[in-house]
Write a protein that holds these residues in place. Structure first.
Motif, short mmCIF file in Angstrom:
data_model
loop_
_atom_site.label_atom_id
_atom_site.label_comp_id
_atom_site.label_asym_id
_atom_site.label_seq_id
_atom_site.Cartn_x
_atom_site.Cartn_y
_atom_site.Cartn_z
N LEU A 1 0.97 -1.24 0.03
CA LEU A 1 0.13 -0.04 0.04
C LEU A 1 0.83 1.42 0.07
CD1 LEU A 1 -2.67 -1.00 2.79
CD2 LEU A 1 -2.87 -1.30 0.02
N ASN A 2 0.45 2.17 -0.90
CA ASN A 2 1.36 3.56 -0.74
C ASN A 2 0.44 4.35 0.20
OD1 ASN A 2 -1.07 4.25 -2.40
ND2 ASN A 2 -0.17 4.04 -4.29
N LEU A 3 0.97 5.62 0.30
CA LEU A 3 0.35 6.26 1.21
C LEU A 3 -1.15 6.75 1.21
CD1 LEU A 3 0.70 8.01 3.92
CD2 LEU A 3 2.01 9.84 2.78
N PRO A 4 -1.44 7.19 -0.17
CA PRO A 4 -2.70 7.59 -0.52
C PRO A 4 -3.77 6.48 -0.33
CG PRO A 4 -1.41 8.43 -2.20
CD PRO A 4 -0.58 7.50 -1.22
N VAL A 5 -3.32 5.11 -0.55
CA VAL A 5 -4.15 4.08 -0.28
C VAL A 5 -4.41 3.73 0.95
CG1 VAL A 5 -4.69 1.64 -0.94
CG2 VAL A 5 -3.56 3.11 -2.55
N ALA A 6 -3.60 3.91 1.71
CA ALA A 6 -3.41 3.53 3.27
C ALA A 6 -3.99 4.59 4.00
CB ALA A 6 -1.82 3.62 4.03
N LEU A 7 -4.12 6.00 3.78
CA LEU A 7 -4.93 6.86 4.30
C LEU A 7 -6.36 6.65 3.90
CD1 LEU A 7 -2.90 10.15 3.59
CD2 LEU A 7 -3.31 8.85 5.72
N PHE A 8 -6.74 6.27 2.62
CA PHE A 8 -8.02 6.11 2.15
C PHE A 8 -8.59 4.80 3.02
CE2 PHE A 8 -10.85 3.35 -0.33
CZ PHE A 8 -11.95 4.32 -0.59
N LEU A 9 -7.97 3.69 3.03
CA LEU A 9 -8.35 2.57 3.86
C LEU A 9 -8.62 3.10 5.43
CD1 LEU A 9 -6.11 -0.47 2.72
CD2 LEU A 9 -8.69 0.21 2.12
N LYS A 10 -7.69 3.81 5.99
CA LYS A 10 -7.86 4.41 7.40
C LYS A 10 -9.08 5.08 7.25
CE LYS A 10 -4.38 5.54 9.75
NZ LYS A 10 -3.28 6.42 10.10
N LEU A 11 -9.56 5.99 6.40
CA LEU A 11 -10.51 6.95 6.48
C LEU A 11 -11.94 6.01 6.31
CD1 LEU A 11 -11.99 9.71 6.39
CD2 LEU A 11 -11.40 9.55 4.00
N ALA A 12 -11.87 5.11 5.49
CA ALA A 12 -13.00 4.22 5.27
C ALA A 12 -13.48 3.52 6.62
CB ALA A 12 -12.81 3.00 4.23
N GLY A 13 -12.26 3.06 7.23
CA GLY A 13 -12.52 2.52 8.54
C GLY A 13 -13.15 3.29 9.65
N ASN A 14 -12.86 4.66 9.71
CA ASN A 14 -13.40 5.42 10.48
C ASN A 14 -14.88 5.86 10.16
OD1 ASN A 14 -11.16 5.77 12.29
ND2 ASN A 14 -10.08 7.19 10.87
N VAL A 15 -15.14 5.78 8.69
CA VAL A 15 -16.38 6.28 8.24
C VAL A 15 -17.26 4.85 8.85
CG1 VAL A 15 -17.79 6.23 6.22
CG2 VAL A 15 -15.82 7.69 6.35
N GLY A 16 -16.71 3.76 8.90
CA GLY A 16 -17.48 2.47 9.33
C GLY A 16 -17.87 2.73 10.63
N LEU A 17 -16.84 3.44 11.53
CA LEU A 17 -17.39 3.45 12.76
C LEU A 17 -18.56 4.50 13.10
CD1 LEU A 17 -13.77 3.63 14.31
CD2 LEU A 17 -15.39 1.79 14.83
N MET A 18 -18.48 5.51 11.96
CA MET A 18 -19.54 6.54 12.04
C MET A 18 -20.95 5.91 11.72
SD MET A 18 -17.76 9.90 10.67
CE MET A 18 -16.38 11.01 11.50
N LEU A 19 -20.97 5.17 10.44
CA LEU A 19 -22.07 4.33 10.03
C LEU A 19 -22.48 3.45 11.18
CD1 LEU A 19 -20.97 3.75 6.45
CD2 LEU A 19 -22.57 5.60 7.19
N PHE A 20 -21.70 2.77 11.92
CA PHE A 20 -22.30 1.87 12.85
C PHE A 20 -22.91 2.88 13.99
CE2 PHE A 20 -21.69 -0.90 16.72
CZ PHE A 20 -22.28 -2.06 16.01
N ALA A 21 -22.38 3.69 14.47
CA ALA A 21 -22.93 4.79 15.32
C ALA A 21 -24.35 5.11 14.85
CB ALA A 21 -21.98 5.72 15.68
N LEU A 22 -24.31 5.39 13.83
CA LEU A 22 -25.78 6.08 13.16
C LEU A 22 -26.58 4.66 13.05
CD1 LEU A 22 -24.22 8.27 10.25
CD2 LEU A 22 -25.36 9.11 12.54
#
Length: 218
Positions: A123-144
Protein backbone atom coordinates in the motif's frame (compact mmCIF):
# COMPACT_ATOMS: atom_id res chain seq x y z
CA UNK A 1 -58.52 -13.03 30.66
CA UNK A 2 -54.78 -13.11 31.12
CA UNK A 3 -54.31 -13.63 27.39
CA UNK A 4 -56.49 -10.60 26.67
CA UNK A 5 -54.55 -8.37 29.08
CA UNK A 6 -51.27 -9.61 27.64
CA UNK A 7 -52.48 -8.91 24.11
CA UNK A 8 -53.57 -5.42 25.14
CA UNK A 9 -50.18 -4.81 26.75
CA UNK A 10 -48.37 -5.96 23.62
CA UNK A 11 -50.49 -3.71 21.42
CA UNK A 12 -49.27 -0.70 23.40
CA UNK A 13 -45.63 -1.57 22.72
CA UNK A 14 -43.68 -0.56 19.63
CA UNK A 15 -42.45 -3.33 17.32
CA UNK A 16 -38.96 -2.88 18.72
CA UNK A 17 -40.16 -3.21 22.30
CA UNK A 18 -42.09 -6.35 21.39
CA UNK A 19 -38.93 -7.72 19.76
CA UNK A 20 -37.06 -7.16 23.01
CA UNK A 21 -39.81 -8.70 25.12
CA UNK A 22 -40.05 -11.92 23.11
CA UNK A 23 -36.23 -12.26 22.90
CA UNK A 24 -35.99 -14.05 19.53
CA UNK A 25 -32.84 -15.62 18.13
CA UNK A 26 -32.06 -12.41 16.22
CA UNK A 27 -31.84 -10.53 19.52
CA UNK A 28 -29.26 -13.02 20.81
CA UNK A 29 -27.29 -12.61 17.59
CA UNK A 30 -27.38 -8.83 17.94
CA UNK A 31 -26.09 -9.09 21.50
CA UNK A 32 -23.26 -11.33 20.32
CA UNK A 33 -22.46 -8.88 17.54
CA UNK A 34 -22.28 -5.91 19.89
CA UNK A 35 -20.13 -7.95 22.28
CA UNK A 36 -17.69 -8.67 19.45
CA UNK A 37 -17.56 -5.00 18.49
CA UNK A 38 -16.77 -4.17 22.12
CA UNK A 39 -14.10 -6.87 22.46
CA UNK A 40 -12.53 -5.88 19.14
CA UNK A 41 -12.54 -2.23 20.15
CA UNK A 42 -10.77 -3.07 23.41
CA UNK A 43 -8.09 -5.00 21.52
CA UNK A 44 -7.51 -2.11 19.13
CA UNK A 45 -7.34 0.29 22.08
CA UNK A 46 -4.76 -1.89 23.86
CA UNK A 47 -2.71 -2.11 20.67
CA UNK A 48 -2.78 1.69 20.36
CA UNK A 49 -1.72 2.06 24.00
CA UNK A 50 1.12 -0.37 23.37
CA UNK A 51 2.30 1.57 20.33
CA UNK A 52 2.34 4.79 22.34
CA UNK A 53 4.26 3.20 25.21
CA UNK A 54 6.82 1.25 23.24
CA UNK A 55 7.27 3.84 20.48
CA UNK A 56 9.27 6.08 22.74
CA UNK A 57 11.89 3.68 24.00
CA UNK A 58 11.99 0.43 25.96
CA UNK A 59 14.19 -2.64 26.02
CA UNK A 60 11.20 -4.78 24.99
CA UNK A 61 10.34 -2.57 22.04
CA UNK A 62 11.24 -5.02 19.27
CA UNK A 63 9.29 -7.87 20.88
CA UNK A 64 6.09 -5.97 21.58
CA UNK A 65 6.11 -4.03 18.33
CA UNK A 66 5.74 -7.44 16.64
CA UNK A 67 2.84 -8.43 18.92
CA UNK A 68 0.86 -5.19 18.68
CA UNK A 69 0.04 -5.49 14.93
CA UNK A 70 -1.42 -8.92 15.69
CA UNK A 71 -3.67 -7.38 18.34
CA UNK A 72 -4.77 -4.58 16.01
CA UNK A 73 -5.47 -7.00 13.15
CA UNK A 74 -7.41 -9.37 15.42
CA UNK A 75 -9.37 -6.48 16.93
CA UNK A 76 -10.42 -5.09 13.54
CA UNK A 77 -11.35 -8.57 12.33
CA UNK A 78 -13.50 -9.14 15.43
CA UNK A 79 -15.24 -5.77 14.93
CA UNK A 80 -15.99 -6.74 11.33
CA UNK A 81 -17.44 -10.09 12.45
CA UNK A 82 -19.54 -8.38 15.11
CA UNK A 83 -21.01 -6.01 12.53
CA UNK A 84 -22.01 -8.95 10.35
CA UNK A 85 -23.85 -10.53 13.31
CA UNK A 86 -25.65 -7.23 13.94
CA UNK A 87 -27.29 -7.61 10.51
CA UNK A 88 -29.76 -9.88 12.34
CA UNK A 89 -31.50 -6.72 13.61
CA UNK A 90 -35.04 -6.73 12.14
CA UNK A 91 -35.47 -4.98 8.81
CA UNK A 92 -38.17 -2.75 10.35
CA UNK A 93 -35.39 -0.93 12.22
CA UNK A 94 -34.07 0.39 8.90
CA UNK A 95 -30.41 -0.09 9.84
CA UNK A 96 -29.37 -2.70 7.28
CA UNK A 97 -27.81 -0.30 4.75
CA UNK A 98 -25.91 1.55 7.46
CA UNK A 99 -24.59 -1.73 8.87
CA UNK A 100 -23.53 -2.95 5.42
CA UNK A 101 -21.70 0.34 4.86
CA UNK A 102 -20.07 -0.01 8.29
CA UNK A 103 -19.03 -3.59 7.48
CA UNK A 104 -17.41 -2.42 4.23
CA UNK A 105 -15.51 0.26 6.15
CA UNK A 106 -14.39 -2.22 8.79
CA UNK A 107 -13.24 -4.64 6.10
CA UNK A 108 -11.10 -1.83 4.65
CA UNK A 109 -9.58 -1.38 8.10
CA UNK A 110 -8.93 -5.15 8.26
CA UNK A 111 -7.03 -4.87 4.97
CA UNK A 112 -5.03 -1.93 6.29
CA UNK A 113 -4.12 -3.61 9.58
CA UNK A 114 -3.47 -6.87 7.72
CA UNK A 115 -0.73 -5.25 5.63
CA UNK A 116 0.97 -4.22 8.87
CA UNK A 117 0.42 -7.65 10.43
CA UNK A 118 1.89 -9.50 7.45
CA UNK A 119 4.64 -6.86 7.10
CA UNK A 120 3.91 -6.09 3.47
CA UNK A 121 4.42 -2.77 1.72
CA UNK A 122 1.89 -3.14 -1.06
CA UNK A 123 0.00 0.00 0.00
CA UNK A 124 1.25 3.45 -0.87
CA UNK A 125 0.43 6.40 1.38
CA UNK A 126 -2.76 7.61 -0.41
CA UNK A 127 -4.25 4.09 -0.40
CA UNK A 128 -3.32 3.57 3.26
CA UNK A 129 -4.95 6.88 4.21
CA UNK A 130 -8.05 5.98 2.21
CA UNK A 131 -8.38 2.62 3.99
CA UNK A 132 -7.95 4.27 7.39
CA UNK A 133 -10.57 6.87 6.46
CA UNK A 134 -12.94 4.12 5.30
CA UNK A 135 -12.51 2.38 8.64
CA UNK A 136 -13.37 5.57 10.52
CA UNK A 137 -16.37 6.16 8.27
CA UNK A 138 -17.41 2.61 9.14
CA UNK A 139 -17.35 3.53 12.83
CA UNK A 140 -19.53 6.56 12.10
CA UNK A 141 -22.01 4.49 10.10
CA UNK A 142 -22.16 1.92 12.89
CA UNK A 143 -22.95 4.68 15.40
CA UNK A 144 -25.68 6.05 13.10
CA UNK A 145 -27.08 2.51 12.80
CA UNK A 146 -27.26 2.33 16.59
CA UNK A 147 -29.07 5.67 16.55
CA UNK A 148 -31.82 4.31 14.29
CA UNK A 149 -31.84 1.12 16.33
CA UNK A 150 -32.56 3.11 19.50
CA UNK A 151 -35.53 4.78 17.80
CA UNK A 152 -36.77 1.33 16.82
CA UNK A 153 -36.49 0.23 20.46
CA UNK A 154 -38.23 3.44 21.58
CA UNK A 155 -35.21 4.51 23.64
CA UNK A 156 -34.47 8.10 22.60
CA UNK A 157 -33.20 8.70 26.15
CA UNK A 158 -30.02 6.83 25.18
CA UNK A 159 -29.35 9.00 22.13
CA UNK A 160 -26.67 11.11 23.83
CA UNK A 161 -24.43 8.04 23.95
CA UNK A 162 -24.58 7.81 20.15
CA UNK A 163 -23.39 11.41 19.88
CA UNK A 164 -20.54 10.53 22.24
CA UNK A 165 -19.68 7.64 19.90
CA UNK A 166 -19.57 10.02 16.95
CA UNK A 167 -17.43 12.43 18.97
CA UNK A 168 -14.95 9.66 19.77
CA UNK A 169 -14.63 8.84 16.07
CA UNK A 170 -13.93 12.50 15.29
CA UNK A 171 -11.14 12.47 17.88
CA UNK A 172 -9.15 9.63 16.34
CA UNK A 173 -10.10 10.60 12.79
CA UNK A 174 -8.50 14.01 13.30
CA UNK A 175 -5.67 12.45 15.30
CA UNK A 176 -4.97 9.86 12.62
CA UNK A 177 -4.62 12.43 9.84
CA UNK A 178 -2.60 14.78 12.05
CA UNK A 179 -0.31 11.89 12.92
CA UNK A 180 0.44 11.24 9.27
CA UNK A 181 1.05 14.96 8.68
CA UNK A 182 3.35 15.33 11.68
CA UNK A 183 5.29 12.18 10.73
CA UNK A 184 5.80 13.41 7.17
CA UNK A 185 6.99 16.80 8.40
CA UNK A 186 9.35 15.19 10.91
CA UNK A 187 8.15 17.24 13.86
CA UNK A 188 9.22 16.59 17.45
CA UNK A 189 8.14 13.45 19.26
CA UNK A 190 6.37 15.47 21.96
CA UNK A 191 3.73 16.42 19.43
CA UNK A 192 3.38 12.80 18.42
CA UNK A 193 2.63 11.94 22.04
CA UNK A 194 0.03 14.70 22.21
CA UNK A 195 -1.72 13.50 19.06
CA UNK A 196 -1.60 9.88 20.15
CA UNK A 197 -3.09 10.83 23.51
CA UNK A 198 -6.06 12.49 21.78
CA UNK A 199 -6.53 9.40 19.60
CA UNK A 200 -6.43 7.11 22.63
CA UNK A 201 -9.34 8.97 24.21
CA UNK A 202 -11.40 8.17 21.12
CA UNK A 203 -10.24 4.55 21.04
CA UNK A 204 -11.19 4.19 24.72
CA UNK A 205 -14.59 5.88 24.55
CA UNK A 206 -15.95 3.94 21.57
CA UNK A 207 -16.11 0.46 23.18
CA UNK A 208 -17.20 2.04 26.49
CA UNK A 209 -20.26 3.73 25.00
CA UNK A 210 -21.02 0.70 22.80
CA UNK A 211 -21.06 -1.41 25.98
CA UNK A 212 -23.35 1.12 27.62
CA UNK A 213 -25.75 0.97 24.65
CA UNK A 214 -25.71 -2.83 24.69
CA UNK A 215 -27.37 -2.71 28.12
CA UNK A 216 -30.56 -1.57 26.37
CA UNK A 217 -30.89 -5.10 24.97
CA UNK A 218 -31.17 -6.74 28.37
Amino acid sequence: MNHESEAASNSELSSGEQWLRHAPYSLKQTRRGLNLVIYGGVLVFLAAVGVLYFLFGTELQSLFMNVLPVMAFAGNLIIFGGTILCLSIPEQAGVRRLLIGAAVGFFAKVIFSGTIFFDTEVLNLPVALFLKLAGNVGLMLFALALRKFLFYLNRPDQMWKVYCLLGSVVLFLIGSWCLELVTDLGLVELRLITIYSVMLVGFFLYPCFTFSLKKVLR
